[in-house]
Design a protein around this motif. Structure first.
Motif, PDB file in Angstrom:
ATOM      1  N   THR A 171     -10.966  73.818 -47.818  1.00 49.82           N
ATOM      2  CA  THR A 171     -11.582  72.607 -47.465  1.00 49.82           C
ATOM      3  C   THR A 171     -13.021  72.506 -47.892  1.00 49.82           C
ATOM      4  O   THR A 171     -13.552  71.588 -48.429  1.00 49.82           O
ATOM      5  CB  THR A 171     -11.455  72.099 -46.108  1.00 49.82           C
ATOM      6  OG1 THR A 171      -9.901  72.398 -45.514  1.00 49.82           O
ATOM      7  CG2 THR A 171     -11.905  70.915 -45.653  1.00 49.82           C
ATOM      8  N   VAL A 207      -4.945  73.571 -48.793  1.00 53.54           N
ATOM      9  CA  VAL A 207      -5.411  72.305 -49.216  1.00 53.54           C
ATOM     10  C   VAL A 207      -4.741  71.597 -50.061  1.00 53.54           C
ATOM     11  O   VAL A 207      -4.643  72.077 -51.141  1.00 53.54           O
ATOM     12  CB  VAL A 207      -6.815  72.347 -49.111  1.00 53.54           C
ATOM     13  CG1 VAL A 207      -7.464  70.964 -49.485  1.00 53.54           C
ATOM     14  CG2 VAL A 207      -7.597  72.668 -47.881  1.00 53.54           C
TER      15      VAL A 207
ATOM     16  N   THR B 180      -8.794  67.631 -42.914  1.00 53.28           N
ATOM     17  CA  THR B 180      -8.749  68.127 -44.048  1.00 53.28           C
ATOM     18  C   THR B 180      -7.269  67.531 -44.544  1.00 53.28           C
ATOM     19  O   THR B 180      -6.888  66.574 -43.813  1.00 53.28           O
ATOM     20  CB  THR B 180      -8.448  69.694 -43.924  1.00 53.28           C
ATOM     21  OG1 THR B 180      -8.317  70.204 -45.220  1.00 53.28           O
ATOM     22  CG2 THR B 180      -7.143  70.079 -43.039  1.00 53.28           C
TER      23      THR B 180
END
Lengths: 222, 244
Positions: A171, A207, B180
């Motif tokens: 992230t 991610v 996120t």
């Protein structure tokens, strides 16, 4: 008395020698021309070195999961795409340093290209993308009118393969890229990622790399 | 130029360039864990534990083990603690099996759970990292896009992260909160938080406990179980307030 067959054989060999000589001469001539033409395309001017400017690098820190703005002086080309690549290269050079607060191997060469395109029209977030009747994102109108841009960052496969795995570290890498682009190119409001020119599901197993990121997410909070 | 065109086409025309409308049918009866905070009481309190990775997907390499093994061990510890407290638990995997990200979200959505935890491990950072989807909250709709179904639940997910944060801090752990984009979590229709465990370090960043430390794992599992019990209590409190 020379036999007739020997006369014929001799004539054929002489003729073959002449033909081969001509062919060799032509080959040499073509090679020479090729060399001359490559001379013409060789650089005759030294590449222009862009002047050093102040750039803002949003560098990540694993210790507290934050992004910190750093002022760095580096040569910045005038072309926006090249400028974007230069600032991202500096960011990844910081991450590749031995004492990096967010260590990621690769450095500046991990950014293959950065393309700038008109931004897509998203309503608020990816999840609220305006839909038309076919379920496709509707074409950009508002975003184009404001001059907002989308940066498409093409990363190398080696960088992604060597990236540490983890939600926080991945992230931070994505957010610092978005934040650095927005800090130096304010018209860049959206960022998408490719790896070796292809879409990729995740950065290092966590991610999402398939979505459009908004640079506002990475902007420092007041 | 051809290569450039192909690159741009890959970006704009790729699978995520369009919004999938393979709708998640959110037609299950609403419950207090629902985004609207409906008054209908839940028939049961269900927690989904998603041990990340598994099978061929080993995840990150932790100190002495693969991330997939760590998450499975933590899931088992947490499940037994929740079961001891009378909480029904649904796990996305019970062994070293590969489970597709969409399948994990499907399992969570079918469970109609009041809390979904995606468990991860990492060597970077310290303490416990709590992540909620970074999508902006939206009103719940009858049909939601698969890849962004979590958007209607983000407010409840943030509340769940707050409860987890309090319990972990109370247990003396350092906690990092963040937002996120995780593919599985973004498709879940429940209050969902990704819990990433990092090694425990002191204020001077000196290592206190590695991830394979059974005592550390037990403390994390205990704190998470206490938080979910608190969340359970909150859910029922909301129900009673809303009931006539």
């Amino acid at each position: 008395m020379i036999p007739r067959y020997q006369t014929i054989l001799f004539s054929v060999l002489v003729l073959a020698s002449v033909v081969m000589g001509v062919a060799l001469w032509n080959t040499l001539d073509r090679a020479h021309q090729r060399l001359l033409s490559s001379d013409e395309s060789a650089p005759t001017q030294a590449p222009e070195v862009a002047p050093a400017e102040q750039a803002t690098i949003m560098a990540a820190s694993d210790a507290d999961g934050s992004l910190l703005a750093q002022a760095q002086s580096l040569p910045l080309p005038s072309d926006p795409g090249a400028r974007a690549r230069a600032v991202l290269g500096k960011l990844l050079d910081l991450y590749a340093a031995a004492d990096a607060a967010h260590p990621v191997a690769g450095g500046a060469n991990s950014i293959e290209q950065v393309f700038l395109l008109p931004a897509q029209n998203l309503e608020g977030r990816n999840g609220e993308a305006k839909m038309n009747g076919t379920g496709q994102s509707s074409p950009s109108n508002d975003a184009a009118a404001t001059g907002d841009e989308m940066a498409v960052v093409n990363l190398t496969g080696a960088f992604v393969a060597g990236h540490p795995s983890g939600i926080e570290t991945e992230t931070l890498t994505v957010m610092s890229i978005c934040g650095t682009l927005h800090a130096n190119l304010p018209r860049v409001t959206q960022v998408r990622f490719l790896v070796d020119g292809q879409p990729r599901a995740t950065l290092a197993g966590h991610v999402d790399l398939t979505r459009t990121y908004l640079t506002a997410e990475a902007a420092p909070k007041p | 130029m051809v290569a450039l065109t192909a690159l741009l086409a890959a970006v704009l025309g790729g699978p995520s360039g369009t919004i999938e409308i393979n709708a998640v049918s959110q037609v299950a009866p609403p419950h207090p864990g629902s985004p609207a905070g409906s008054a209908n009481p839940p028939s049961r309190f269900v927690v989904v534990l998603d041990a990340a990775h598994g099978g061929d997907d080993a995840g990150g390499r932790l100190n002495s083990q693969a991330e997939k093994d760590f998450t499975l061990a933590l899931s088992v510890k947490l499940r037994s603690r929740l079961a001891a407290r009378g909480i029904q638990v649904v796990t996305t995997r019970e062994s070293d099996a590969a489970v597709d990200l969409n399948r994990r979200a499907e399992m969570a959505n079918h469970a109609n759970a009041q809390a979904c935890l995606s468990l991860h491990g990492t060597e970077s950072g310290s303490g416990v990292h709590l992540f909620v989807s970074n999508m902006a909250p939206i009103q719940q709709a009858r049909f939601a896009a698969w890849k962004t179904a979590q958007a209607a639940w983000v407010t409840r997910s943030l509340a769940l992260a707050g409860t987890l944060n309090s319990a972990l801090l109370q247990a003396g752990m350092s906690v990092t909160l963040g937002r996120t984009a995780l593919p599985a979590v973004d498709s879940m229709t429940c209050p969902a938080v990704a819990v990433e465990i990092a090694p425990e370090r002191d204020a001077g960043k000196k290592l206190v406990a590695e991830l394979d430390n059974p005592g550390y794992q037990a403390r994390v599992a205990e704190a998470l179980a206490a938080a979910l019990l608190e969340w359970h209590t909150d859910v029922w409190r909301v129900t009673e307030v809303h009931q006539p």
